[in-house]
Design an enzyme around this catalytic site. Structure first.
Site, PDB file in Angstrom:
ATOM      1  N   HIS A  54       0.639  -1.190  -0.303  1.00  0.00           N
ATOM      2  CA  HIS A  54       0.317  -0.002  -0.066  1.00  0.00           C
ATOM      3  C   HIS A  54       1.332   1.558   0.468  1.00  0.00           C
ATOM      4  O   HIS A  54       1.729   1.128   0.293  1.00  0.00           O
ATOM      5  CB  HIS A  54      -0.569   0.254   1.329  1.00  0.00           C
ATOM      6  CG  HIS A  54      -1.953  -0.736   1.010  1.00  0.00           C
ATOM      7  ND1 HIS A  54      -3.386  -0.469  -0.205  1.00  0.00           N
ATOM      8  CD2 HIS A  54      -2.265  -1.979   1.665  1.00  0.00           C
ATOM      9  CE1 HIS A  54      -3.871  -1.824  -0.052  1.00  0.00           C
ATOM     10  NE2 HIS A  54      -3.911  -2.121   1.579  1.00  0.00           N
ATOM     11  N   CYS A  73      -0.257   1.446  -5.796  1.00  0.00           N
ATOM     12  CA  CYS A  73      -0.811   2.388  -6.146  1.00  0.00           C
ATOM     13  C   CYS A  73      -0.264   4.019  -6.605  1.00  0.00           C
ATOM     14  O   CYS A  73       0.851   4.329  -6.095  1.00  0.00           O
ATOM     15  CB  CYS A  73      -2.205   2.981  -5.740  1.00  0.00           C
ATOM     16  SG  CYS A  73      -3.411   1.110  -5.053  1.00  0.00           S
TER      17      CYS A  73
END
Length: 265
Positions: free
Chosen positions: A141, A203
């Site tokens: 993440h 991301c």
């Protein structure tokens, strides 16, 4: 006034303290895994490695299909609590990126629970065991409020190195390319004939998560300096915890002294 001061300080320091505590927890997970790996006899370690390499050979033969869907579906972190045995069961090894001071546990599959605790191996990609016809994709993440995992990944450049400890193996990779891809594009994550690759994925843009940022590294001989760089990264993260605890205590003591002084005055 003291209550307002303490509350303000706590709110301001919470993200940093939370990140420091998470670093400490990650190190505990990695340390437990390493102790377990060190205690394994040679026969057991070789059996696990053989099984992983056999699965890698199957993936290469069948032409792997990276499971980006499993990553895309788990961008939101889960609040489900699992016993420590769950994480130990899925523990695959550790990843260290000295340039951005990252040292994370690596788990053997991608789901919301494991993504919340470290880096994960993307389903449908090779185990990071090294060897020709392998391409492991390790995801983590960015933008979690309580941890900074791959937050600094964009600071990496072509030529930077990262290291993996898988069982008793030590592997080194050097970044050879970086790219931003669509969430469903797997063309850069497939196995390349005769190559030994590991791709780091997160991301992007930060907190928007509309695309995927990938850094692909090629296998290189394990450098002599690697062990020292890993130790320095781990020590830095350990001292970060100590520094934030001491800093918080000092601020609280100052607040109490100021309160007493004003009350006495």
């Amino acid at each position: 006034m003291l209550l307002i001061f303490v509350t303000g300080v706590s709110v301001a320091l919470f993200p940093f303290m939370s990140s420091a505590v998470r670093h400490y927890q990650d190190q505990r997970v990695v340390a437990r895994y390493q102790q377990k790996a060190n205690k394994q006899n040679k026969k057991t370690a070789e059996k696990i490695l053989t099984e992983q390499k056999a699965k890698n050979a199957e993936l290469a033969k069948e032409k792997n299909n990276p499971g980006l869907d499993s990553y895309n579906a788990n961008l939101e972190t889960s609040k489900v609590k699992r016993p420590q045995s769950y994480y130990d069961k899925h523990m695959l090894g550790s990843l260290t990126i000295p340039k951005i001071k990252v040292d994370l546990p690596v788990f053997d599959e991608t789901n919301d629970i494991l993504l919340n605790r470290g880096a994960t191996l993307l389903q449908g990609t090779s185990y990071p065991t090294g060897g020709k016809n392998t391409h492991a994709v390790i995801s983590a993440h960015r933008g979690l409020p309580h941890a900074d995992m791959f937050d600094e990944l964009p600071k990496l450049k072509v030529g930077d190195q990262f290291f993996l400890k898988i069982g008793k193996q030590k592997l080194a990779y050097q970044i050879e390319s970086t790219k931003i891809i669509e969430p469903t594009d797997t063309s850069d994550l497939i196995i390349q004939p005769s190559r030994d690759l590991v791709t780091l994925m997160a991301c992007t843009p930060y907190m928007i998560n509309s695309h995927r940022l990938i850094y692909t590294g090629k296998r290189i001989p394990y450098p002599k300096k690697a062990d020292n760089e890993i130790k320095e990264t781990i020590k830095r993260n350990q001292w970060l915890v100590v520094a934030w605890i001491l800093g918080t205590l000092i601020l609280l003591i100052i607040g109490i002294l100021v309160y007493r002084f004003r009350k006495k005055k």
